[in-house]
Design a protein around this motif. Structure first.
Motif, PDB file in Angstrom:
ATOM      1  N   GLY A  92       0.818  -1.208   0.000  1.00  0.00           N
ATOM      2  CA  GLY A  92       0.000   0.000   0.000  1.00  0.00           C
ATOM      3  C   GLY A  92       0.850   1.255   0.000  1.00  0.00           C
ATOM      4  N   ARG A  93       0.206   2.383   0.286  1.00  0.00           N
ATOM      5  CA  ARG A  93       0.909   3.660   0.357  1.00  0.00           C
ATOM      6  C   ARG A  93       1.534   3.824   1.751  1.00  0.00           C
ATOM      7  NH1 ARG A  93      -1.968   7.981  -0.015  1.00  0.00           N
ATOM      8  NH2 ARG A  93      -0.722   9.199  -1.483  1.00  0.00           N
ATOM      9  N   GLU A  94       2.255   4.888   1.945  1.00  0.00           N
ATOM     10  CA  GLU A  94       2.967   5.092   3.207  1.00  0.00           C
ATOM     11  C   GLU A  94       1.996   5.162   4.386  1.00  0.00           C
ATOM     12  OE1 GLU A  94       6.125   5.118   3.857  1.00  0.00           O
ATOM     13  OE2 GLU A  94       6.808   4.924   1.786  1.00  0.00           O
ATOM     14  N   PRO A  95       2.235   4.362   5.448  1.00  0.00           N
ATOM     15  CA  PRO A  95       1.367   4.406   6.634  1.00  0.00           C
ATOM     16  C   PRO A  95       1.440   5.766   7.320  1.00  0.00           C
ATOM     17  CG  PRO A  95       2.742   2.430   6.611  1.00  0.00           C
ATOM     18  CD  PRO A  95       3.274   3.332   5.547  1.00  0.00           C
ATOM     19  N   GLN A  96       0.318   6.175   7.908  1.00  0.00           N
ATOM     20  CA  GLN A  96       0.244   7.451   8.625  1.00  0.00           C
ATOM     21  C   GLN A  96      -0.506   7.251   9.931  1.00  0.00           C
ATOM     22  OE1 GLN A  96      -1.259  10.764   6.172  1.00  0.00           O
ATOM     23  NE2 GLN A  96      -0.983   9.472   4.369  1.00  0.00           N
ATOM     24  N   GLY A  97      -0.220   8.082  10.909  1.00  0.00           N
ATOM     25  CA  GLY A  97      -0.993   8.098  12.143  1.00  0.00           C
ATOM     26  C   GLY A  97      -0.295   7.450  13.323  1.00  0.00           C
ATOM     27  N   GLU A  98      -0.964   7.506  14.446  1.00  0.00           N
ATOM     28  CA  GLU A  98      -0.477   6.916  15.691  1.00  0.00           C
ATOM     29  C   GLU A  98      -0.676   5.404  15.657  1.00  0.00           C
ATOM     30  OE1 GLU A  98      -2.650   6.820  19.899  1.00  0.00           O
ATOM     31  OE2 GLU A  98      -1.763   8.789  19.515  1.00  0.00           O
ATOM     32  N   ALA A  99       0.299   4.677  16.167  1.00  0.00           N
ATOM     33  CA  ALA A  99       0.246   3.215  16.113  1.00  0.00           C
ATOM     34  C   ALA A  99      -0.911   2.661  16.939  1.00  0.00           C
ATOM     35  CB  ALA A  99       1.557   2.634  16.610  1.00  0.00           C
ATOM     36  N   LEU A 100      -1.683   1.779  16.332  1.00  0.00           N
ATOM     37  CA  LEU A 100      -2.729   1.014  17.020  1.00  0.00           C
ATOM     38  C   LEU A 100      -2.271  -0.438  16.962  1.00  0.00           C
ATOM     39  CD1 LEU A 100      -5.503   0.917  18.400  1.00  0.00           C
ATOM     40  CD2 LEU A 100      -6.542   0.695  16.143  1.00  0.00           C
ATOM     41  N   GLU A 101      -1.625  -0.899  18.030  1.00  0.00           N
ATOM     42  CA  GLU A 101      -0.972  -2.202  18.046  1.00  0.00           C
ATOM     43  C   GLU A 101      -1.971  -3.323  18.336  1.00  0.00           C
ATOM     44  OE1 GLU A 101       2.017  -2.667  17.178  1.00  0.00           O
ATOM     45  OE2 GLU A 101       3.118  -0.777  17.472  1.00  0.00           O
ATOM     46  N   VAL A 102      -2.102  -4.243  17.388  1.00  0.00           N
ATOM     47  CA  VAL A 102      -3.054  -5.349  17.521  1.00  0.00           C
ATOM     48  C   VAL A 102      -2.343  -6.675  17.804  1.00  0.00           C
ATOM     49  CG1 VAL A 102      -5.080  -6.425  16.442  1.00  0.00           C
ATOM     50  CG2 VAL A 102      -4.397  -4.128  15.770  1.00  0.00           C
ATOM     51  N   GLY A 103      -1.010  -6.679  17.710  1.00  0.00           N
ATOM     52  CA  GLY A 103      -0.255  -7.918  17.833  1.00  0.00           C
ATOM     53  C   GLY A 103      -0.445  -8.646  19.153  1.00  0.00           C
ATOM     54  N   ARG A 104      -0.769  -7.913  20.234  1.00  0.00           N
ATOM     55  CA  ARG A 104      -0.964  -8.565  21.532  1.00  0.00           C
ATOM     56  C   ARG A 104      -2.372  -9.144  21.687  1.00  0.00           C
ATOM     57  NH1 ARG A 104      -1.091  -5.710  25.785  1.00  0.00           N
ATOM     58  NH2 ARG A 104      -1.306  -3.648  24.822  1.00  0.00           N
ATOM     59  N   HIS A 105      -3.259  -8.817  20.750  1.00  0.00           N
ATOM     60  CA  HIS A 105      -4.629  -9.353  20.782  1.00  0.00           C
ATOM     61  C   HIS A 105      -4.608 -10.667  20.015  1.00  0.00           C
ATOM     62  CE1 HIS A 105      -8.945  -9.229  21.192  1.00  0.00           C
ATOM     63  NE2 HIS A 105      -9.098  -9.397  19.889  1.00  0.00           N
ATOM     64  N   ARG A 106      -4.272 -11.754  20.717  1.00  0.00           N
ATOM     65  CA  ARG A 106      -3.966 -12.981  20.017  1.00  0.00           C
ATOM     66  C   ARG A 106      -4.516 -14.204  20.742  1.00  0.00           C
ATOM     67  NH1 ARG A 106       2.446 -13.116  20.068  1.00  0.00           N
ATOM     68  NH2 ARG A 106       2.122 -15.219  19.262  1.00  0.00           N
TER      69      ARG A 106
END
Length: 352
Positions: free
Chosen positions: A34-48
């Motif tokens: 995709g295009r360059e990511p923007q914004g504050e990180a919303l980390e989903v990796g711990r939702h597992r």
């Protein structure tokens, strides 16, 4: 296992109150897409974690941040598999990211895509509402199938928190035949073989070699080997894994990597450079510097489209252009699910 859905919801509500854009991240294995990511990180990796798995029902439900390798390992214990063979990208790929980026591997034309296997999802929209769509059974639906709308949306329509999938038994036997041939002849053979009632499960060409994978009952596979002929590939599991995870030598390099999705029988395109053909001719990878307008025209003539998959200038549009009617529908869906435009702004298209 870890359920942080409430924390994710609270961060979304805070972002909405502060007009803060959010960059959804899982395992960060597909940041190049995709295009360059923007914004504050919303980390989903711990939702597992795997929420439920019913081998007899062929259904698995897991949280979005669950690594694919964890899911594959659980299925392997029961002699089952994800039929769409998603790339694991070094073990970092997650279930949610795989659906969001619509990633499927070599068996996609025969085993279906990730979109085809999704039964239901849980989602947090731009208003911070927790929603559920679909279920854990295959059934017909009226109107938009929201679960499958997420395939390829790259997180722009909400935060996926849980996915239910259909899984399948592993085949009894798998072998791969290899033949030396030209690209044009390989395309012809792929389409000819795919039209026969044989246990073909993958077809790829690169560097003058055609690879045909056969999967199914031992009697059917062995009979096809005798009929088609060719050299048996040793350690073929490793080859298809390397192709799936885009770790073959072809995928290394600094030149832009383009992905063509074409009519499977289309003639080879008149572009100098390195090619890899997958999906029986329907997916074609091209590495090289080229004019985007020319690539779009060639793809259209071959009954398909092209995207800039990796590298190159990602400040402009990298995904295939959308017709005005489809663009309008996508924008309306975006406003319905994410009215303030919080999620992955501009990641899919500049106008989303």
């Amino acid at each position: 296992m870890s359920d942080i859905s409430q924390q994710l919801r609270e961060q979304i509500l805070q972002a909405r109150a502060g007009a803060t854009k959010l960059d959804i991240r899982g395992g960060a294995s597909k940041r190049f897409m995709g295009r360059e990511p923007q914004g504050e990180a919303l980390e989903v990796g711990r939702h597992r974690g795997i929420v439920s798995y019913e081998p007899v029902e062929l259904v698995l439900t897991a949280r979005a941040g669950t690594p694919l390798e964890e899911i594959v390992a659980a299925l392997d214990e029961q002699g089952q598999m994800l039929s769409f063979e998603p790339p694991c990208f070094g073990g970092n790929a997650t279930l949610g990211g795989t659906l969001a980026c619509n990633q499927s591997g070599p068996g996609r034309p025969w085993g279906g895509s990730v979109r085809d296997q999704v039964l239901g999802i849980r989602l947090i929209n731009g208003l911070g509402e927790e929603l559920r769509f679909g279920g854990q059974v295959m059934k017909n639906v009226a109107g938009y199938d929201v679960s499958r709308l997420q395939a390829g949306a790259m997180g722009t329509l909400g935060l996926i928190t849980e996915v239910s999938l259909k899984v399948l038994p592993k085949p009894g036997e798998t072998l791969t035949l290899v033949t030396e041939t030209s690209m044009a002849e390989a395309v012809r053979l792929m389409n000819e073989r795919a039209g026969q009632p044989k246990p073909l499960s993958a077809a790829c060409w690169h560097d003058g070699r055609l690879y045909l994978r056969l999967s199914g009952a031992r009697s059917a596979v062995d009979a096809t080997v005798r009929q088609w002929g060719g050299e048996l590939l040793e350690n073929d599991v490793a080859f298809w894994r390397e192709l799936r995870d885009q770790r073959l030598g072809f995928f290394d390099g600094d030149a832009p990597l383009w992905r063509f999705s074409l009519r499977s029988s289309a003639e080879p395109l008149p572009l100098e450079g390195d090619w890899l053909i997958d999906w029986g001719g329907a997916q074609r990878w091209y590495r090289g510097d080229a004019d985007r307008a020319r690539l779009d025209a060639l793809a259209a003539e071959a009954g398909g489209q092209v995207s800039l998959f990796r590298g190159g200038d990602r400040s402009g549009e990298v995904m295939p252009a959308q017709a005005p009617a489809l663009r309008l529908i996508q924008q309306r869906l975006k406003r319905a699910f994410d009215p303030d435009g919080l999620f992955n702004p501009g990641r899919l298209y500049s106008w989303m």
